[in-house]
Design an enzyme around this catalytic site. Structure first.
Site, PDB file in Angstrom:
ATOM      1  N   MET A  30       0.842  -1.203   0.000  1.00  0.00           N
ATOM      2  CA  MET A  30       0.000   0.000   0.000  1.00  0.00           C
ATOM      3  C   MET A  30       0.880   1.257   0.000  1.00  0.00           C
ATOM      4  O   MET A  30       0.404   2.356   0.279  1.00  0.00           O
ATOM      5  CB  MET A  30      -0.930  -0.007   1.223  1.00  0.00           C
ATOM      6  CG  MET A  30      -1.884  -1.195   1.199  1.00  0.00           C
ATOM      7  SD  MET A  30      -3.401  -0.916   2.093  1.00  0.00           S
ATOM      8  CE  MET A  30      -2.778  -0.719   3.753  1.00  0.00           C
ATOM      9  N   GLY A  31       2.170   1.088  -0.313  1.00  0.00           N
ATOM     10  CA  GLY A  31       3.056   2.242  -0.434  1.00  0.00           C
ATOM     11  C   GLY A  31       3.571   2.749   0.901  1.00  0.00           C
ATOM     12  O   GLY A  31       3.454   2.086   1.922  1.00  0.00           O
ATOM     13  N   TYR A  32       4.170   3.940   0.850  1.00  0.00           N
ATOM     14  CA  TYR A  32       4.874   4.526   1.987  1.00  0.00           C
ATOM     15  C   TYR A  32       5.936   3.519   2.438  1.00  0.00           C
ATOM     16  O   TYR A  32       5.972   3.077   3.582  1.00  0.00           O
ATOM     17  CB  TYR A  32       3.910   4.882   3.125  1.00  0.00           C
ATOM     18  CG  TYR A  32       4.315   6.165   3.819  1.00  0.00           C
ATOM     19  CD1 TYR A  32       4.163   7.393   3.161  1.00  0.00           C
ATOM     20  CD2 TYR A  32       4.880   6.174   5.088  1.00  0.00           C
ATOM     21  CE1 TYR A  32       4.546   8.579   3.759  1.00  0.00           C
ATOM     22  CE2 TYR A  32       5.278   7.352   5.693  1.00  0.00           C
ATOM     23  CZ  TYR A  32       5.101   8.541   5.032  1.00  0.00           C
ATOM     24  OH  TYR A  32       5.494   9.722   5.629  1.00  0.00           O
ATOM     25  N   GLU A  35      11.922  -0.333   5.112  1.00  0.00           N
ATOM     26  CA  GLU A  35      12.854  -1.460   5.046  1.00  0.00           C
ATOM     27  C   GLU A  35      12.155  -2.827   5.029  1.00  0.00           C
ATOM     28  O   GLU A  35      12.698  -3.804   4.540  1.00  0.00           O
ATOM     29  CB  GLU A  35      13.817  -1.438   6.252  1.00  0.00           C
ATOM     30  CG  GLU A  35      14.695  -0.202   6.314  1.00  0.00           C
ATOM     31  CD  GLU A  35      15.739  -0.184   5.215  1.00  0.00           C
ATOM     32  OE1 GLU A  35      16.418  -1.197   5.033  1.00  0.00           O
ATOM     33  OE2 GLU A  35      15.856   0.858   4.534  1.00  0.00           O
ATOM     34  N   HIS A  37       9.315  -3.515   3.460  1.00  0.00           N
ATOM     35  CA  HIS A  37       8.987  -3.748   2.048  1.00  0.00           C
ATOM     36  C   HIS A  37      10.254  -4.096   1.263  1.00  0.00           C
ATOM     37  O   HIS A  37      10.248  -4.967   0.402  1.00  0.00           O
ATOM     38  CB  HIS A  37       8.350  -2.498   1.425  1.00  0.00           C
ATOM     39  CG  HIS A  37       7.053  -2.076   2.064  1.00  0.00           C
ATOM     40  ND1 HIS A  37       6.919  -0.936   2.812  1.00  0.00           N
ATOM     41  CD2 HIS A  37       5.823  -2.651   2.057  1.00  0.00           C
ATOM     42  CE1 HIS A  37       5.670  -0.811   3.228  1.00  0.00           C
ATOM     43  NE2 HIS A  37       4.976  -1.841   2.789  1.00  0.00           N
ATOM     44  N   GLN A  61     -10.407  -2.823   1.831  1.00  0.00           N
ATOM     45  CA  GLN A  61      -9.979  -3.507   3.053  1.00  0.00           C
ATOM     46  C   GLN A  61     -10.027  -2.613   4.288  1.00  0.00           C
ATOM     47  O   GLN A  61      -9.629  -3.023   5.366  1.00  0.00           O
ATOM     48  CB  GLN A  61      -8.598  -4.137   2.871  1.00  0.00           C
ATOM     49  CG  GLN A  61      -7.451  -3.156   2.773  1.00  0.00           C
ATOM     50  CD  GLN A  61      -6.170  -3.857   2.384  1.00  0.00           C
ATOM     51  OE1 GLN A  61      -6.017  -4.344   1.269  1.00  0.00           O
ATOM     52  NE2 GLN A  61      -5.204  -3.909   3.289  1.00  0.00           N
ATOM     53  N   GLN A 148       5.559 -11.680   7.022  1.00  0.00           N
ATOM     54  CA  GLN A 148       5.059 -12.378   8.213  1.00  0.00           C
ATOM     55  C   GLN A 148       4.462 -11.370   9.206  1.00  0.00           C
ATOM     56  O   GLN A 148       3.696 -11.722  10.084  1.00  0.00           O
ATOM     57  CB  GLN A 148       6.211 -13.174   8.845  1.00  0.00           C
ATOM     58  CG  GLN A 148       5.876 -13.935  10.115  1.00  0.00           C
ATOM     59  CD  GLN A 148       4.798 -14.999   9.927  1.00  0.00           C
ATOM     60  OE1 GLN A 148       4.750 -15.648   8.885  1.00  0.00           O
ATOM     61  NE2 GLN A 148       3.939 -15.163  10.911  1.00  0.00           N
ATOM     62  N   ASP A 150       2.082  -9.425   8.758  1.00  0.00           N
ATOM     63  CA  ASP A 150       0.629  -9.603   8.713  1.00  0.00           C
ATOM     64  C   ASP A 150       0.356 -11.105   8.628  1.00  0.00           C
ATOM     65  O   ASP A 150       0.011 -11.639   7.564  1.00  0.00           O
ATOM     66  CB  ASP A 150       0.053  -8.856   7.506  1.00  0.00           C
ATOM     67  CG  ASP A 150       0.314  -7.368   7.607  1.00  0.00           C
ATOM     68  OD1 ASP A 150      -0.435  -6.684   8.314  1.00  0.00           O
ATOM     69  OD2 ASP A 150       1.306  -6.885   7.028  1.00  0.00           O
TER      70      ASP A 150
HETATM   71  P1  AMP Z   1       1.526  -2.857   3.479  1.00  0.00           P
HETATM   72  O1  AMP Z   1       2.105  -1.851   2.537  1.00  0.00           O
HETATM   73  O2  AMP Z   1       1.567  -2.440   4.922  1.00  0.00           O
HETATM   74  O3  AMP Z   1       0.174  -3.358   3.032  1.00  0.00           O
HETATM   75  O4  AMP Z   1       2.474  -4.109   3.428  1.00  0.00           O
HETATM   76  C1  AMP Z   1       2.836  -4.715   2.213  1.00  0.00           C
HETATM   77  C2  AMP Z   1       3.600  -5.982   2.505  1.00  0.00           C
HETATM   78  O5  AMP Z   1       4.743  -5.671   3.299  1.00  0.00           O
HETATM   79  C3  AMP Z   1       2.772  -6.985   3.327  1.00  0.00           C
HETATM   80  O6  AMP Z   1       3.029  -8.303   2.832  1.00  0.00           O
HETATM   81  C4  AMP Z   1       3.303  -6.803   4.720  1.00  0.00           C
HETATM   82  O7  AMP Z   1       3.178  -7.947   5.530  1.00  0.00           O
HETATM   83  C5  AMP Z   1       4.758  -6.491   4.451  1.00  0.00           C
HETATM   84  N1  AMP Z   1       5.357  -5.789   5.579  1.00  0.00           N
HETATM   85  C6  AMP Z   1       4.867  -4.713   6.246  1.00  0.00           C
HETATM   86  N2  AMP Z   1       5.656  -4.380   7.280  1.00  0.00           N
HETATM   87  C7  AMP Z   1       6.686  -5.272   7.269  1.00  0.00           C
HETATM   88  C8  AMP Z   1       7.837  -5.465   8.090  1.00  0.00           C
HETATM   89  N3  AMP Z   1       8.104  -4.683   9.137  1.00  0.00           N
HETATM   90  N4  AMP Z   1       8.683  -6.477   7.783  1.00  0.00           N
HETATM   91  C9  AMP Z   1       8.427  -7.288   6.711  1.00  0.00           C
HETATM   92  N5  AMP Z   1       7.363  -7.166   5.901  1.00  0.00           N
HETATM   93  C10 AMP Z   1       6.501  -6.173   6.177  1.00  0.00           C
END
Ligand code: AMP
Length: 288
Positions: A30-32, A35, A37, A61, A148, A150
């Protein structure tokens, strides 16, 4: 690196790459970007010829009253981040491309979405699985990497891929943390100074449980959750503990006692806590 702004252009390109026998690795986000990502992108980079990252704050969601509108967004910085990380394509669609006005088709995994995050955020996983299925159909990946961080999302996606026979592999990436243990998250930017200091208690509470389980002296789940609860609650900016839960990491089945656990079970200890209005989640997986 190329930016694809429409679903039609992304799918057309993906089909072309497929016809050239390129291995496509995919990291949905979802961007932003941070590390966490980046580590998923690096995992994809190692195994793929072509790495796709999607950046899409998926309205489906988010529930009413959640943070869809104020979710942090900075495409320019994400674009640079991806370029520097060796991404080949960013898929950056508009809401009305993904969900035209008359959109009415959804994908839902039942049962395991009714607990933990799904219980607190009704409809959340229906939004996640629907968008992921659409993204898989557009990007045509051979594999997709999910964090992991999520844990329930990962289990739900694995189940959807298995049960709908989707032709891709799901790979998990470990949780990246700040130096005090706080799991990296785009939502951490919402935290004020006091909340940020308190937020590392999630990691400390999980470490406490892990230590106790590994030491073997006290493995009573009610006792452990109670101690974790007390530790977290002692921090002034904590407003609510949504859950502290022990589950099988693969099936998400609740673990009520460690005594009856089979050897080599992956145990998921997960927590969700609110600091003011900001809700953070974290987890550890312990091989039992
Ligand atoms: P999001 O942008 O928050 O929807 O996350 C995108 C992907 O990055 C998802 O598969 C998350 O589980 C993963 N993610 C988010 N935070 C972390 C983190 N601290 N360490 C590893 N993967 C992450």
């Amino acid at each position: 690196m190329k930016i694809l702004k429409t679903s039609a252009s992304a799918q057309k390109l993906a089909l072309k790459l497929r016809s050239e026998n390129k291995i496509i690795g995919f990291v949905p986000t979802m961007g932003y970007l941070h590390e966490g990502h980046l580590s998923l992108i690096k995992t994809a980079r190692k195994k793929a010829d072509v790495v796709f990252v999607s950046i899409f704050v998926n309205p489906l969601q988010f529930g009413p009253g959640e943070d869809f509108e104020r979710y942090p967004r900075d495409f320019k910085s994400d674009e640079k981040f991806c370029r520097d990380s060796g991404v080949d394509y960013i898929f950056y669609p508009e809401n009305n491309d993904m969900y035209p006005e008359d959109f009415s088709t959804y994908t839902e995994v039942e049962k395991i979405t009714g607990i933990l995050e799904g219980k607190i955020r009704p409809g959340h996983f229906k939004g996640v699985t629907t968008v992921c299925l659409k993204l898989f159909n557009l990007v045509q990946p051979h594999f997709a990497v999910f964090g992991q961080k999520d844990a329930q999302q990962l289990a739900v996606i694995r189940k959807m891929v298995l049960e709908l026979n989707l032709p891709l592999k799901i790979i998990s990436g470990e949780i990246k943390r700040e130096s005090d243990g706080l799991a990296m998250s785009s939502r951490n930017t919402y935290l004020n100074k006091e909340q940020r200091e308190d937020a590392s208690v999630l990691y400390r509470a999980l470490s406490y449980a892990k230590r106790k389980i590994e030491e073997g002296y006290n493995r009573d789940i009610d006792f452990l959750s109670h101690q974790m609860y007390k530790l977290i609650k002692s921090h002034p900016t904590v407003t609510k503990i949504d859950y502290i839960a022990f589950n099988n990491n693969r099936t998400l089945e609740e673990i009520k006692s460690l005594k009856t656990l089979k050897k080599n079970t992956e145990m998921l200890i997960s927590i969700a806590v609110r600091f003011g209005k900001i809700r953070l989640i974290d987890n550890f997986v312990i091989k039992y």
